[in-house]
Design a protein around this motif. Structure first.
Motif, mmCIF file in Angstrom:
data_model
loop_
_atom_site.group_PDB
_atom_site.id
_atom_site.type_symbol
_atom_site.label_atom_id
_atom_site.label_comp_id
_atom_site.label_asym_id
_atom_site.label_seq_id
_atom_site.Cartn_x
_atom_site.Cartn_y
_atom_site.Cartn_z
ATOM 1 N N ASN A 1 -51.098 -70.008 -11.895
ATOM 2 C CA ASN A 1 -52.550 -70.171 -11.803
ATOM 3 C C ASN A 1 -53.104 -70.722 -13.116
ATOM 4 O O ASN A 1 -53.025 -70.040 -14.136
ATOM 5 N N PRO A 2 -53.660 -71.954 -13.075
ATOM 6 C CA PRO A 2 -53.703 -72.946 -11.994
ATOM 7 C C PRO A 2 -52.296 -73.400 -11.574
ATOM 8 O O PRO A 2 -51.344 -73.271 -12.328
ATOM 9 N N GLY A 3 -52.231 -73.954 -10.361
ATOM 10 C CA GLY A 3 -50.956 -74.174 -9.702
ATOM 11 C C GLY A 3 -50.195 -75.401 -10.174
ATOM 12 O O GLY A 3 -50.772 -76.437 -10.465
ATOM 13 N N ASN A 4 -48.889 -75.261 -10.222
ATOM 14 C CA ASN A 4 -47.960 -76.361 -10.457
ATOM 15 C C ASN A 4 -46.896 -76.283 -9.364
ATOM 16 O O ASN A 4 -46.204 -75.264 -9.273
ATOM 17 N N PRO A 5 -46.802 -77.291 -8.476
ATOM 18 C CA PRO A 5 -47.345 -78.650 -8.577
ATOM 19 C C PRO A 5 -48.670 -78.872 -7.864
ATOM 20 O O PRO A 5 -49.147 -80.002 -7.813
ATOM 21 N N THR A 6 -49.257 -77.844 -7.292
ATOM 22 C CA THR A 6 -50.327 -78.033 -6.310
ATOM 23 C C THR A 6 -51.722 -78.146 -6.909
ATOM 24 O O THR A 6 -52.655 -78.592 -6.232
ATOM 25 N N GLY A 7 -51.935 -77.696 -8.150
ATOM 26 C CA GLY A 7 -53.209 -77.916 -8.823
ATOM 27 C C GLY A 7 -54.359 -77.052 -8.367
ATOM 28 O O GLY A 7 -55.505 -77.306 -8.739
ATOM 29 N N GLN A 8 -54.105 -75.998 -7.576
ATOM 30 C CA GLN A 8 -55.207 -75.151 -7.107
ATOM 31 C C GLN A 8 -55.502 -74.045 -8.108
ATOM 32 O O GLN A 8 -54.644 -73.671 -8.904
ATOM 33 N N CYS A 9 -56.738 -73.519 -8.077
ATOM 34 C CA CYS A 9 -57.120 -72.382 -8.915
ATOM 35 C C CYS A 9 -57.348 -71.170 -8.010
ATOM 36 O O CYS A 9 -58.092 -71.260 -7.025
ATOM 37 N N LEU A 10 -56.705 -70.063 -8.332
ATOM 38 C CA LEU A 10 -56.867 -68.850 -7.526
ATOM 39 C C LEU A 10 -58.245 -68.235 -7.781
ATOM 40 O O LEU A 10 -58.712 -68.192 -8.923
ATOM 41 N N SER A 11 -58.856 -67.754 -6.715
ATOM 42 C CA SER A 11 -60.147 -67.083 -6.847
ATOM 43 C C SER A 11 -59.942 -65.650 -7.333
ATOM 44 O O SER A 11 -58.841 -65.089 -7.225
ATOM 45 N N GLU A 12 -61.006 -65.046 -7.851
ATOM 46 C CA GLU A 12 -60.930 -63.656 -8.289
ATOM 47 C C GLU A 12 -60.522 -62.745 -7.132
ATOM 48 O O GLU A 12 -59.705 -61.833 -7.290
ATOM 49 N N ALA A 13 -61.087 -63.019 -5.936
ATOM 50 C CA ALA A 13 -60.768 -62.188 -4.761
ATOM 51 C C ALA A 13 -59.289 -62.299 -4.406
ATOM 52 O O ALA A 13 -58.639 -61.309 -4.054
ATOM 53 N N ASN A 14 -58.748 -63.519 -4.519
ATOM 54 C CA ASN A 14 -57.343 -63.751 -4.207
ATOM 55 C C ASN A 14 -56.432 -62.982 -5.171
ATOM 56 O O ASN A 14 -55.462 -62.329 -4.763
#
Length: 480
Positions: free
Chosen positions: A217-230
């Protein structure tokens, strides 16, 4: 009788290791480069190799530390700002003999204290320097923790798929079992807790003892950011299942949107209160290689342990001691990252200007690359919310898949090799990170210079159009 290093008798775990980032595509790109072809190496997150300029202040400080005789030169104040001189003297005073001397196996105590102060400022909770270990990049810390956790091939580690190949390679090397949990591409690479439970249950049914979970977090290779809830859901899951959470947070400075800022797993865990804050075992990783620093070659990183028993910490210290010392220049870069120039310092304005310019440009490049991929036939790409990569899905036509099989290649490797030969763009096929059956991707960094990015995307589009024209019987654009 075989000799000890004859191939047939070396450790089978070594043979099982695969690392796609430096795999077939990279080797072919290196060959083409030797033949004189211009290669754009977007296969690895290596900012300075793609033209990013080093930040001035940390290089000044480390230069003075590497050549301490400069500090005695009466003209040093004409060459270096006073705050860089002061900081160099500070770091040299922390060592037992300059940068050429070993440090404590955990790293210099003064720099571990700076890291703890940084973590407290970031999270709002105190951090103990005795539970912070400095390492030669975050990768060494990840490998040390996996080596500590994995006992045999029945020990499993939950890893997000697509995943950074460090995890699959290290788990293979240490003789463990990778337990994949799939991120959902149609939900912007989100994590579904039900998929997580299903992966865990399937592994247990197959006799695997799942001992830890990785998040990137942030993701490699996908580039997403995890939310606080997640992240909160993940921490509850780890509490219920008694899993160690390994939080790879090396891209925490690389955020390109405002909806989901980076929040550390530690901050959320400690904010949840007992029993979670006292029970969940968490190890967090960070590095100087990413962010607006990009100092990959300096090999500076750290991990921080939360709720790890002290007897286990002692064992981790013992193993760290085998390597004697993390490299000292990398430690100083780390100290400078967590304790940069402050308002009022001579170098503050220049430092802020340089770092902001890099992040602003990366944000623009993330948009240019995502928009470029999404303008291409049979290509779809989620926006790069963070980190340094785009991970577009390539809808390969049946004829292309058949041609790949005839060539003895995995379909996305076939596509990426064709792309490399035609354009000089060196990427990593999605199969190197894991993906769902029958779905194909590639990973590229967003690191080429901003001014070069439109031409690179035009070159990709031209290649992709010609490839699809050759292999796709359908006309028009296809989406997921």
């Amino acid at each position: 009788m075989s000799r000890g290093l004859d191939y047939e008798v070396i450790n089978e775990n070594v043979k099982r290791v695969a690392y796609a980032v430096r795999g077939e595509l990279y080797l072919r790109a290196s060959e083409l480069q030797k033949e004189g072809k211009k290669i754009i190496f977007t296969n690895v997150g290596n900012p300075h190799a793609l033209g990013q300029k080093p930040l001035t202040f940390p290089r000044q400080v480390v230069a003075l530390c590497q050549a301490p005789f400069l500090l005695d030169d009466p003209h040093v104040g004409m060459m270096f700002p006073s705050d860089a001189i002061e900081r160099a003297r500070h770091y040299l005073s922390l060592t037992s003999g300059g940068l050429g001397a070993y440090s404590d196996s955990r790293g210099l105590p003064g720099i571990r204290k700076e890291v703890a102060e940084f973590i407290e400022r970031r999270d709002g909770y105190p951090s103990d320097p005795e539970l912070i270990y400095l390492t030669d990049g975050a990768s060494k810390g990840v490998m040390q923790m996996l080596n500590t956790i994995i006992r045999n091939d029945k020990d499993g580690i939950l890893v997000p798929v697509p995943q950074y190949p460090l995890y699959s390679a290290a788990i293979s090397l240490f003789g463990g079992s990778l337990v994949p949990y799939h991120l959902e591409e149609t939900a912007n690479w989100g994590l579904d807790i039900n998929n997580l439970r299903q992966s865990l249950n399937e592994a247990r049914m197959n006799g695997i003892t799942v001992r830890a979970m990785v998040i990137i977090n942030p993701g490699n290779p996908t580039g997403q950011c995890l939310s606080e809830a997640n992240i909160r859901e993940i921490l509850k899951f780890c509490y219920q299942q008694k899993l160690v959470l390994l939080a790879d947070e090396v891209y925490q400075q690389n955020i390109y949107q405002d909806e989901r800022p980076f929040i550390s797993s530690r901050k959320i865990l400690l904010g949840m209160g007992p029993p979670f804050s006292k029970e969940v075992q968490l190890v967090s990783f960070h590095t100087v290689s990413k962010g607006y620093w990009g100092e990959c070659g300096q090999r500076g990183g750290y991990f921080e342990m939360t709720n790890i028993p002290l007897k286990t910490v002692d064992e981790i210290y013992k193993v760290a001691s085998i390597s004697l010392s993390p490299n000292v220049p990398g430690q100083i870069f780390l100290g400078l990252m967590v304790n940069p120039p402050k308002p009022g310092d001579i170098s503050y304005s220049k430092f802020v200007t340089e770092s902001k310019a890099i992040l602003d440009s990366l944000r623009k490049r993330a948009h240019i690359m995502t928009n470029g991929f999404n303008s291409c036939r049979n290509v779809v790409c989620n926006f790069t919310e963070g980190a340094m990569y785009s991970f577009p899905q390539i809808k390969l036509p049946p004829k292309a898949i058949e041609a790949a099989k005839k060539a003895g290649k995995v379909p996305d490797v076939f596509y990426c090799l064709k792309l490399l030969e035609a354009t000089g763009i060196s990427t990593v096929p999605g199969s190197g990170f894991g993906q769902k059956e029958g779905v194909f991707h590639l990973r590229t960094t967003i690191l080429p210079a901003e001014e070069d990015m439109p031409a690179i995307m035009d070159s990709f589009k031209k290649f992709n159009d010609e490839f699809m024209e050759q292999y796709d019987d359908k006309k028009g654009y296809s989406r997921m």
